[in-house]
Scaffold this active site. Structure first.
Site, PDB file in Angstrom:
ATOM      1  N   ARG A 149      23.659  11.030 -36.996  1.00 39.63           N
ATOM      2  CA  ARG A 149      22.387  10.401 -36.364  1.00 39.63           C
ATOM      3  C   ARG A 149      22.843   9.267 -35.287  1.00 39.63           C
ATOM      4  NH1 ARG A 149      17.168  11.391 -38.509  1.00 39.63           N
ATOM      5  NH2 ARG A 149      16.620   9.154 -38.329  1.00 39.63           N
ATOM      6  N   ARG A 176      29.421   3.872 -29.823  1.00 43.62           N
ATOM      7  CA  ARG A 176      30.093   4.062 -28.400  1.00 43.62           C
ATOM      8  C   ARG A 176      30.849   2.637 -27.867  1.00 43.62           C
ATOM      9  NH1 ARG A 176      23.988   2.369 -27.535  1.00 43.62           N
ATOM     10  NH2 ARG A 176      23.133   4.497 -27.916  1.00 43.62           N
ATOM     11  N   ARG A 217      14.114  11.109 -51.588  1.00 45.24           N
ATOM     12  CA  ARG A 217      14.147   9.495 -51.730  1.00 45.24           C
ATOM     13  C   ARG A 217      12.671   9.074 -51.487  1.00 45.24           C
ATOM     14  NH1 ARG A 217      17.652   7.451 -54.834  1.00 45.24           N
ATOM     15  NH2 ARG A 217      17.995   5.749 -53.543  1.00 45.24           N
ATOM     16  N   ARG A 277      16.451  -2.985 -45.865  1.00 49.51           N
ATOM     17  CA  ARG A 277      16.296  -3.571 -44.386  1.00 49.51           C
ATOM     18  C   ARG A 277      14.969  -4.514 -44.667  1.00 49.51           C
ATOM     19  NH1 ARG A 277      15.455   2.155 -41.027  1.00 49.51           N
ATOM     20  NH2 ARG A 277      13.789   2.732 -42.311  1.00 49.51           N
ATOM     21  N   GLU A 305      12.271  -3.103 -47.663  1.00 53.02           N
ATOM     22  CA  GLU A 305      12.330  -1.637 -48.188  1.00 53.02           C
ATOM     23  C   GLU A 305      13.428  -1.463 -49.425  1.00 53.02           C
ATOM     24  OE1 GLU A 305      12.857   1.060 -44.932  1.00 53.02           O
ATOM     25  OE2 GLU A 305      11.215   0.125 -43.763  1.00 53.02           O
ATOM     26  N   TYR A 365      15.255  16.550 -42.597  1.00 53.21           N
ATOM     27  CA  TYR A 365      15.111  15.098 -42.126  1.00 53.21           C
ATOM     28  C   TYR A 365      14.776  15.023 -40.692  1.00 53.21           C
ATOM     29  CZ  TYR A 365      17.410  10.434 -42.086  1.00 53.21           C
ATOM     30  OH  TYR A 365      17.596   9.082 -41.945  1.00 53.21           O
ATOM     31  N   ASP A 397      12.784  13.820 -37.372  1.00 49.07           N
ATOM     32  CA  ASP A 397      12.351  12.598 -36.477  1.00 49.07           C
ATOM     33  C   ASP A 397      10.709  13.234 -36.147  1.00 49.07           C
ATOM     34  OD1 ASP A 397      13.745  10.554 -37.159  1.00 49.07           O
ATOM     35  OD2 ASP A 397      14.998  10.868 -35.782  1.00 49.07           O
TER      36      ASP A 397
HETATM   37  P1  FAD Z   1       3.863  13.406 -43.238  1.00 53.80           P
HETATM   38  O1  FAD Z   1       3.501  12.327 -42.567  1.00 53.80           O
HETATM   39  O2  FAD Z   1       4.353  12.947 -44.523  1.00 53.80           O
HETATM   40  O3  FAD Z   1       2.274  14.124 -43.786  1.00 53.80           O
HETATM   41  C1  FAD Z   1       2.135  15.024 -44.780  1.00 53.80           C
HETATM   42  C2  FAD Z   1       0.682  14.581 -45.145  1.00 53.80           C
HETATM   43  O4  FAD Z   1       0.520  15.744 -46.112  1.00 53.80           O
HETATM   44  C3  FAD Z   1       0.606  13.549 -46.011  1.00 53.80           C
HETATM   45  O5  FAD Z   1      -0.581  12.659 -45.455  1.00 53.80           O
HETATM   46  C4  FAD Z   1       0.081  13.821 -47.344  1.00 53.80           C
HETATM   47  O6  FAD Z   1      -0.605  12.662 -48.090  1.00 53.80           O
HETATM   48  C5  FAD Z   1      -0.318  15.056 -47.297  1.00 53.80           C
HETATM   49  N1  FAD Z   1      -0.152  15.878 -48.442  1.00 53.80           N
HETATM   50  C6  FAD Z   1       0.987  16.409 -49.219  1.00 53.80           C
HETATM   51  N2  FAD Z   1       0.675  17.189 -50.275  1.00 53.80           N
HETATM   52  C7  FAD Z   1      -0.715  17.121 -50.226  1.00 53.80           C
HETATM   53  C8  FAD Z   1      -1.685  18.057 -51.033  1.00 53.80           C
HETATM   54  N3  FAD Z   1      -1.113  18.411 -52.049  1.00 53.80           N
HETATM   55  N4  FAD Z   1      -2.875  17.876 -50.894  1.00 53.80           N
HETATM   56  C9  FAD Z   1      -3.249  17.000 -49.682  1.00 53.80           C
HETATM   57  N5  FAD Z   1      -2.429  16.650 -48.804  1.00 53.80           N
HETATM   58  C10 FAD Z   1      -1.252  16.482 -49.193  1.00 53.80           C
HETATM   59  N6  FAD Z   1      10.628   9.232 -37.246  1.00 53.80           N
HETATM   60  C11 FAD Z   1      10.953   9.066 -35.909  1.00 53.80           C
HETATM   61  O7  FAD Z   1      10.810   9.496 -35.144  1.00 53.80           O
HETATM   62  N7  FAD Z   1      11.446   7.731 -35.856  1.00 53.80           N
HETATM   63  C12 FAD Z   1      11.289   6.901 -36.736  1.00 53.80           C
HETATM   64  O8  FAD Z   1      11.698   5.458 -36.689  1.00 53.80           O
HETATM   65  C13 FAD Z   1      11.110   7.196 -38.051  1.00 53.80           C
HETATM   66  N8  FAD Z   1      11.223   6.455 -39.440  1.00 53.80           N
HETATM   67  C14 FAD Z   1      10.830   6.705 -40.435  1.00 53.80           C
HETATM   68  C15 FAD Z   1      10.981   5.677 -41.719  1.00 53.80           C
HETATM   69  C16 FAD Z   1      10.880   6.123 -42.911  1.00 53.80           C
HETATM   70  C17 FAD Z   1      10.839   5.109 -43.889  1.00 53.80           C
HETATM   71  C18 FAD Z   1      10.365   7.613 -43.042  1.00 53.80           C
HETATM   72  C19 FAD Z   1      10.056   8.077 -44.428  1.00 53.80           C
HETATM   73  C20 FAD Z   1      10.186   8.417 -41.902  1.00 53.80           C
HETATM   74  C21 FAD Z   1      10.563   8.090 -40.648  1.00 53.80           C
HETATM   75  N9  FAD Z   1      10.357   8.899 -39.690  1.00 53.80           N
HETATM   76  C22 FAD Z   1      10.753   8.548 -38.290  1.00 53.80           C
HETATM   77  C23 FAD Z   1      10.153  10.567 -39.740  1.00 53.80           C
HETATM   78  C24 FAD Z   1       8.425  10.440 -39.572  1.00 53.80           C
HETATM   79  O9  FAD Z   1       7.890   9.810 -40.545  1.00 53.80           O
HETATM   80  C25 FAD Z   1       8.153  12.133 -39.891  1.00 53.80           C
HETATM   81  O10 FAD Z   1       8.919  12.662 -39.071  1.00 53.80           O
HETATM   82  C26 FAD Z   1       6.818  12.514 -39.567  1.00 53.80           C
HETATM   83  O11 FAD Z   1       6.011  11.504 -39.833  1.00 53.80           O
HETATM   84  C27 FAD Z   1       6.609  13.802 -40.495  1.00 53.80           C
HETATM   85  O12 FAD Z   1       5.171  14.297 -40.382  1.00 53.80           O
HETATM   86  P2  FAD Z   1       4.774  15.176 -41.294  1.00 53.80           P
HETATM   87  O13 FAD Z   1       3.206  15.701 -40.897  1.00 53.80           O
HETATM   88  O14 FAD Z   1       5.626  16.353 -41.350  1.00 53.80           O
HETATM   89  O15 FAD Z   1       4.677  14.616 -42.921  1.00 53.80           O
HETATM   90  N1  UDP Z   2      23.314   3.712 -41.755  1.00 58.86           N
HETATM   91  C1  UDP Z   2      24.323   2.845 -42.356  1.00 58.86           C
HETATM   92  N2  UDP Z   2      24.137   1.714 -41.891  1.00 58.86           N
HETATM   93  C2  UDP Z   2      23.129   1.080 -41.166  1.00 58.86           C
HETATM   94  C3  UDP Z   2      22.132   2.019 -40.871  1.00 58.86           C
HETATM   95  C4  UDP Z   2      22.211   3.152 -41.212  1.00 58.86           C
HETATM   96  O1  UDP Z   2      25.127   3.137 -42.882  1.00 58.86           O
HETATM   97  O2  UDP Z   2      22.882  -0.160 -40.965  1.00 58.86           O
HETATM   98  C5  UDP Z   2      23.524   5.227 -41.978  1.00 58.86           C
HETATM   99  C6  UDP Z   2      22.755   5.506 -43.403  1.00 58.86           C
HETATM  100  O3  UDP Z   2      23.255   6.422 -44.098  1.00 58.86           O
HETATM  101  C7  UDP Z   2      21.374   5.753 -42.880  1.00 58.86           C
HETATM  102  C8  UDP Z   2      21.704   6.507 -41.600  1.00 58.86           C
HETATM  103  O4  UDP Z   2      22.803   6.004 -41.258  1.00 58.86           O
HETATM  104  O5  UDP Z   2      20.647   6.820 -43.719  1.00 58.86           O
HETATM  105  C9  UDP Z   2      20.938   7.007 -40.644  1.00 58.86           C
HETATM  106  O6  UDP Z   2      20.248   5.689 -40.093  1.00 58.86           O
HETATM  107  P1  UDP Z   2      18.789   5.734 -39.767  1.00 58.86           P
HETATM  108  O7  UDP Z   2      18.367   4.399 -39.276  1.00 58.86           O
HETATM  109  O8  UDP Z   2      18.764   6.677 -38.690  1.00 58.86           O
HETATM  110  O9  UDP Z   2      17.964   6.061 -40.923  1.00 58.86           O
HETATM  111  P2  UDP Z   2      16.414   6.047 -41.175  1.00 58.86           P
HETATM  112  O10 UDP Z   2      15.685   5.431 -39.927  1.00 58.86           O
HETATM  113  O11 UDP Z   2      16.139   7.663 -41.242  1.00 58.86           O
HETATM  114  O12 UDP Z   2      15.989   5.729 -42.303  1.00 58.86           O
END
Ligand code: FAD
Ligand code: UDP
Length: 365
Positions: A171, A175, A248, A279, A299, A347, A349
């Protein structure tokens, strides 16, 4: 049947689908067990700062259709994600680029960096990387792996790098130019005003019931809709009858600090194993905030257990095989479709979630 669609989950996937379904003349009911919409992209205003409550979210995509789509709902700022890595008392730029290599080895040119990495790669001699460790070593050599990848990844995923799939590390850009942009995508930014208003706009005019868990709701309302779109956990939907998939989770320790700038960057990764968090996010920097105070979140990553929020599917071989069995059950459903990060156990985005939701719209509507 009162509704055409019951949409479980007011996250991004559910909201995009609901929005398009309404436009196509369908009657939708959206339910979510949380007390707010927007799922994991929900932002909460603290001290005038949009706090990314479920983890930092930076929107980035190379898909123009997705970019145009999301821009209907918000204006994006010019934020470019450039995290910094803290390893013991050393500080590096991410992703892995000439700034990182120059700081690591005291060199200046791409050729010097390539020579060092080639030498380190040769020591390992991995032809076809089969896991994350082999992938990282063959891509970046031992120094980058040991200082910037191994500790962070093992904290993040709670498993040795040898037991994780190689794609996780792919991911990240790697570079040989001086460029700290964490993403290679053409489009990037943070929505001005945060993410919640985007989902609010998507759900305008659609009935939404919060604090409503699907499993309770459906018992009392089995015939509420023709079709159910489920964006929760697919294994939970089936009562874990084939076994539980691994996820996780992340615990966020959020603090308001009485200073205007704590770490000088939105994201600082702590890449050594000994620091318990992965982080620290300083939310104001996503929007170039000038508030007198600041809000930070540490986190902490751990294995998911029932009762807490699942965040990341653990897409290793074992879990993917189990998911395939649930998927086979899902394929036989006549009234239920699965979507989103939890429903598809991917996984994803945000841009991929929008892409997948729009694909479903094309198929269904
Ligand atoms: P969710 O946002 O999880 O929505 C699912 C919803 O369903 C939730 O509100 C939940 O409460 C509800 N639900 C579940 N089960 C039930 C039930 N039984 N009854 C009623 N409601 C229920 N993506 C990026 O593009 N850029 C980023 O920088 C990025 N950073 C991230 C950092 C973290 C820590 C995480 C965890 C994810 C990150 N993502 C990022 C990914 C991004 O969060 C997801 O792609 C996106 O939010 C997923 O949307 P979703 O609707 O699939 O899921
Ligand atoms: N990663 C790492 N070192 C860093 C940042 C990321 O080894 O400083 C690795 C780690 O395994 C992570 C993956 O690269 O799960 C993807 O990173 P990203 O920042 O995309 O993770 P996310 O935002 O999805 O938590």
């Amino acid at each position: 049947m009162k509704y055409d669609y019951l949409i479980v989950g007011a996250g991004l996937f559910g909201a995009v689908f609901a929005h398009e379904a309404k436009k196509a003349g369908k009657k939708c009911l959206v339910i979510d067990k949380r007390n707010h919409i927007a799922g994991n992209i929900y932002c909460e205003n603290i001290e005038g700062i949009n706090v990314h409550k479920y983890g930092a979210h930076i929107f980035h995509t190379s898909n123009k259709e997705v970019w145009d789509y999301i821009n209907q709902f918000a204006e994006f700022n010019h934020y470019i994600n450039s995290p910094v890595a803290a390893y013991k008392d050393e500080t590096y730029n991410l992703p892995f680029n000439m700034n990182t290599f120059s700081r690591l080895w005291g060199i200046r040119t791409p050729q010097e960096a390539k020579d060092i990495i080639e030498k380190q790669r040769a020591e390992y001699g991995v032809a076809e990387p089969k896991n994350l460790e082999e992938q990282a070593l063959s891509l970046a050599g031992k120094d980058v792996y040991e200082k910037l990848i191994k500790g962070y990844t093992e904290k993040q995923w709670g498993r040795p790098c040898t037991e994780l799939p190689a794609f996780i590390i792919k991911r990240l850009p790697f570079r040989f130019i001086y460029d700290n942009n964490y993403f290679n995508d053409r489009y990037q930014g943070i929505p001005i005003g945060g993410y919640t208003p985007i989902v609010e706009k998507m759900l305008e005019g659609i009935e939404v019931r919060l604090e409503t868990d699907y499993f309770d709701f459906i018992k009392d309302n089995p015939e509420v809709a023709d079709v159910i779109l489920f964006t929760g956990m697919i294994d939970e939907f089936y009562g874990y009858k084939l076994g539980a998939l691994a996820y996780r989770t992340v615990r966020f320790e959020t603090e308001v600090l009485d200073c205007d700038n704590y770490q000088g960057n939105a994201v600082v990764n702590y890449t050594e194993r000994e620091v318990p968090y992965t982080r620290i996010i300083e939310h104001k920097h996503f929007e170039f905030g000038k508030q007198p105070k600041t809000v930070i979140s540490r986190e902490y990553s751990s294995e998911w257990k029932p009762g807490i929020e699942p965040y990341y599917p653990v897409n290793n071989e074992e879990n993917n095989e189990l998911f395939a069995k649930y998927r086979a059950l899902a394929d036989k459903e006549e009234r239920v479709i699965f979507g989103g990060r939890l429903g598809n156990y991917k996984y994803y985005d945000m841009d991929k979630v929008i892409e997948a939701a729009l694909m479903l719209v094309k198929e269904r509507l």
